[in-house]
Design an enzyme around this catalytic site. Structure first.
Site, PDB file in Angstrom:
ATOM      1  N   GLU A 206       0.797  -1.238   0.000  1.00  0.00           N
ATOM      2  CA  GLU A 206       0.000   0.000   0.000  1.00  0.00           C
ATOM      3  C   GLU A 206       0.823   1.278   0.000  1.00  0.00           C
ATOM      4  OE1 GLU A 206      -3.189   0.082   2.810  1.00  0.00           O
ATOM      5  OE2 GLU A 206      -4.144  -1.690   1.955  1.00  0.00           O
ATOM      6  N   GLU A 393      -5.411  -8.530   0.261  1.00  0.00           N
ATOM      7  CA  GLU A 393      -6.158  -8.246   1.487  1.00  0.00           C
ATOM      8  C   GLU A 393      -7.618  -7.998   1.134  1.00  0.00           C
ATOM      9  OE1 GLU A 393      -4.634  -5.078   4.010  1.00  0.00           O
ATOM     10  OE2 GLU A 393      -2.582  -5.777   3.711  1.00  0.00           O
TER      11      GLU A 393
HETATM   12  C1  GBH Z   1      -4.952  -2.089   5.143  1.00  0.00           C
HETATM   13  O1  GBH Z   1      -5.141  -0.745   4.861  1.00  0.00           O
HETATM   14  C2  GBH Z   1      -3.573  -2.399   5.692  1.00  0.00           C
HETATM   15  O2  GBH Z   1      -2.720  -2.926   4.707  1.00  0.00           O
HETATM   16  C3  GBH Z   1      -3.585  -3.273   6.915  1.00  0.00           C
HETATM   17  O3  GBH Z   1      -2.340  -3.247   7.545  1.00  0.00           O
HETATM   18  C4  GBH Z   1      -4.696  -2.854   7.819  1.00  0.00           C
HETATM   19  O4  GBH Z   1      -4.670  -3.528   9.036  1.00  0.00           O
HETATM   20  C5  GBH Z   1      -5.989  -3.110   7.103  1.00  0.00           C
HETATM   21  O5  GBH Z   1      -6.023  -2.523   5.865  1.00  0.00           O
HETATM   22  C6  GBH Z   1      -7.219  -2.676   7.849  1.00  0.00           C
HETATM   23  O6  GBH Z   1      -7.268  -1.294   8.009  1.00  0.00           O
HETATM   24  O7  GBH Z   1      -8.146   8.479   6.634  1.00  0.00           O
HETATM   25  O8  GBH Z   1      -8.680   7.764   8.858  1.00  0.00           O
HETATM   26  O9  GBH Z   1     -10.337   7.617   7.136  1.00  0.00           O
HETATM   27  C7  GBH Z   1      -6.420  -0.436   4.385  1.00  0.00           C
HETATM   28  C8  GBH Z   1      -6.447   0.815   3.575  1.00  0.00           C
HETATM   29  C9  GBH Z   1      -7.448   1.952   5.479  1.00  0.00           C
HETATM   30  C10 GBH Z   1      -6.801   3.121   3.456  1.00  0.00           C
HETATM   31  C11 GBH Z   1      -8.018   3.207   6.039  1.00  0.00           C
HETATM   32  C12 GBH Z   1      -7.420   4.348   3.974  1.00  0.00           C
HETATM   33  C13 GBH Z   1      -8.498   5.579   5.674  1.00  0.00           C
HETATM   34  C14 GBH Z   1      -8.377   5.935   7.121  1.00  0.00           C
HETATM   35  N1  GBH Z   1      -7.039   1.948   4.167  1.00  0.00           N
HETATM   36  N2  GBH Z   1      -7.870   4.345   5.281  1.00  0.00           N
HETATM   37  S1  GBH Z   1      -8.917   7.562   7.456  1.00  0.00           S
END
Ligand code: GBH
Length: 487
Positions: A206, A393
């Site tokens: 990511e 994922e």
């Molecule tokens: C993944 O990210 C990760 O690779 C993993 O490590 C993680 O545990 C999993 O997902 C679950 O979260 O700006 O505060 O609204 C997921 C991708 C997660 C991208 C949250 C954008 C926005 C958070 N995303 N995100 S916020």
């Protein structure tokens, strides 16, 4: 500790009598299908489809001071007051460093034959570069041997955000090209030593999140809030690090080692599936991933990306390195990022705003749009001609209350997974080349800025006792794998 026997009994109990019958082997998949009017035969996956779970080092390992591991930017960030919702850190996390054998048994109990994990760079190079720490790599040797003994194929990610703090201190981490070079050296070193057992390697997890949340919003480590130009330059260095790592792995790994990346592509869904909207969604995907996936897979930036005032500084040689051929693309898919409608004027698409009533799981960002899991791989195959795709994922958090009988009836996670997997099956049935699926996550873990308050595991973890308990969704996933079909 967890024996296989125990887990099988436990699964039977939690899933009720139907699963009990299945676990004795008295009901074959064919019988189950006929009793459902043949639905399952329509929802089947290719025979050689790979099912697995995914985790990452800092989120589960703990043991941050053991066997010579150096500090990472996530140690520093989590220990900075106010950064993590519940004031927790990954110091202990799931104690996986000591409990990995039990955790491999959890994978086995699900029937998974693959596992995606990440390697902590600061265990291997405590200072980021310079002298390696063989004891750090030994942990992964032990893990790989345990996986092999249990017939589980490892897929290793080299970077899931735990950058050695020394590189941040020395030259600003990914703000510098030096980090890209150090990443390549580390990658080549690991590939040389582990590729006898690891046949599939992901470079970086990511890029989009590590740039946006780590260097834009400051919500992830290293907690920076750079300008758009600064973020674009960081993205460019991450892409360069990926490309240099691909070259280093090819130079040092055993022949036949397959290399890819794991990205949460900005995923655009045609709001209504008309040919014009589908075309518009494809245009949007190319543009909204211009700085990373598009550059990696096409070897050039889009005109619009370069036309912006904040375009990164790069050379033609950089682009050649960034677009080094890869063997597969991994996609992390949780939500639809945008619903797209065709437009006559430039850039050819409109992004529909999300209504406040759009449903989501246990986080506002985790919107429920199962078709995201159809469109992400279809776009990658159509737009860039990707021949091999893994869903690296997919999964969800849930409030996961422990019921009076001690079980976790996460019917919402089961609902989420069932609907997403039906859309994935739609993709494979149409010939979209998806080779496997890694469910996030095996166990509840340190969920970055949310600490331990958000749970993504198939197994519930009591962080006071480290006890693992399968949720209802674990029984569901086990059944999907057993039948190789959505159940
Ligand atoms: C993944 O990210 C990760 O690779 C993993 O490590 C993680 O545990 C999993 O997902 C679950 O979260 O700006 O505060 O609204 C997921 C991708 C997660 C991208 C949250 C954008 C926005 C958070 N995303 N995100 S916020």
């Amino acid at each position: 500790m967890w024996s296989n026997q125990f887990s099988r009994r436990h699964f039977g109990r939690i899933a009720g009598s139907a699963a009990l019958a299945l676990s004795t082997g008295s009901v074959k998949p064919a019988d189950a299908q006929s009793s459902l009017g043949g639905q399952n035969s329509r929802a089947a996956f290719p025979a050689d489809f790979r099912w697995g779970t995914a985790t990452s080092s800092y989120q589960i390992e703990g043991a941050v001071d053991e066997d010579g591991r150096g500090p990472s930017i996530w140690d520093r960030f989590a220990h900075t007051p106010g950064k993590i919702a519940d004031h927790s850190t990954g110091d202990v996390a799931d104690d996986h460093f000591h409990r990995y054998k039990d955790d491999v048994q959890l994978m086995k109990a699900l029937g998974t034959k693959t596992y995606r994990f990440s390697i902590a760079w600061p265990r291997v190079f405590p200072e980021g570069s310079g002298p390696p720490n063989p004891k750090g790599l030994d942990f992964y040797n032990r893990l790989l041997d345990e996986l092999a003994a249990n017939d589980i194929e490892p897929f290793a990610t080299l970077y899931h955000w735990d950058l050695p703090q020394a590189l941040q201190d020395r030259f600003g981490g990914w703000m510098s090209r030096d980090t890209a070079k150090a990443f390549a050296d580390y990658s080549g070193y690991v590939a040389e030593r582990l590729s006898d057992r690891v046949k599939h390697i992901f470079t970086i997890n990511e890029c989009s999140r590590l740039v946006h949340l780590g260097h834009g919003l400051g919500l992830d480590a290293p907690g920076l809030q750079l300008s758009q130009a600064g973020q674009n330059q960081v993205r460019h260095h991450v892409a360069l690090g990926h490309g240099l790592a691909v070259q280093a792995i090819r130079a040092h790994a055993r022949p036949g080692t397959k290399i890819g990346l794991a990205e949460n592509m900005v995923n655009c869904i045609p709001a209504i599936e008309t040919p014009a909207n589908i075309r518009a969604a494809e245009i949007a995907v190319r543009e909204l991933n211009a700085g990373y996936l598009t550059a990696i897979l096409e070897g050039k930036f889009t005109e619009n990306y370069l036309a912006q005032a904040d375009a990164p500084k790069y050379t033609a040689e950089d682009l050649r390195i960034i677009s080094s051929p890869i063997d597969f693309v991994g996609l992390n898919v949780y939500t639809p990022d945008h619903y797209v409608i065709a437009a006559d004027n430039a850039p050819g698409y409109t992004l529909a705003p999300f209504p406040a009533s759009f449903p989501h799981m246990d986080a506002p960002w985790l919107r429920v749009g199962p078709e995201a899991l159809y469109w992400a791989p279809r776009h990658a195959a159509k737009i860039w001609g990707v021949k091999s795709i893994y869903i690296t994922e997919n999964g969800t958090s849930s409030t996961d209350q422990v019921a009076a009988d001690g079980q976790i009836y996460d019917v919402d996670r089961v609902m989420y997974l069932r609907n997403y997997l039906l859309q994935l099956q739609r993709a494979t049935s149409e010939g979209v080349p998806v080779a496997g699926y890694f469910l996030w996550s095996l166990i509840d873990n340190f969920e970055w800025m949310d600490g331990y308050q958000k749970r993504f595991g198939l197994y519930h973890v009591d962080f006071n006792t480290q006890r693992r308990t399968p949720k209802l969704s674990a029984s569901f996933y086990r059944e999907v794998i057993r039948q190789n079909a959505v159940v």
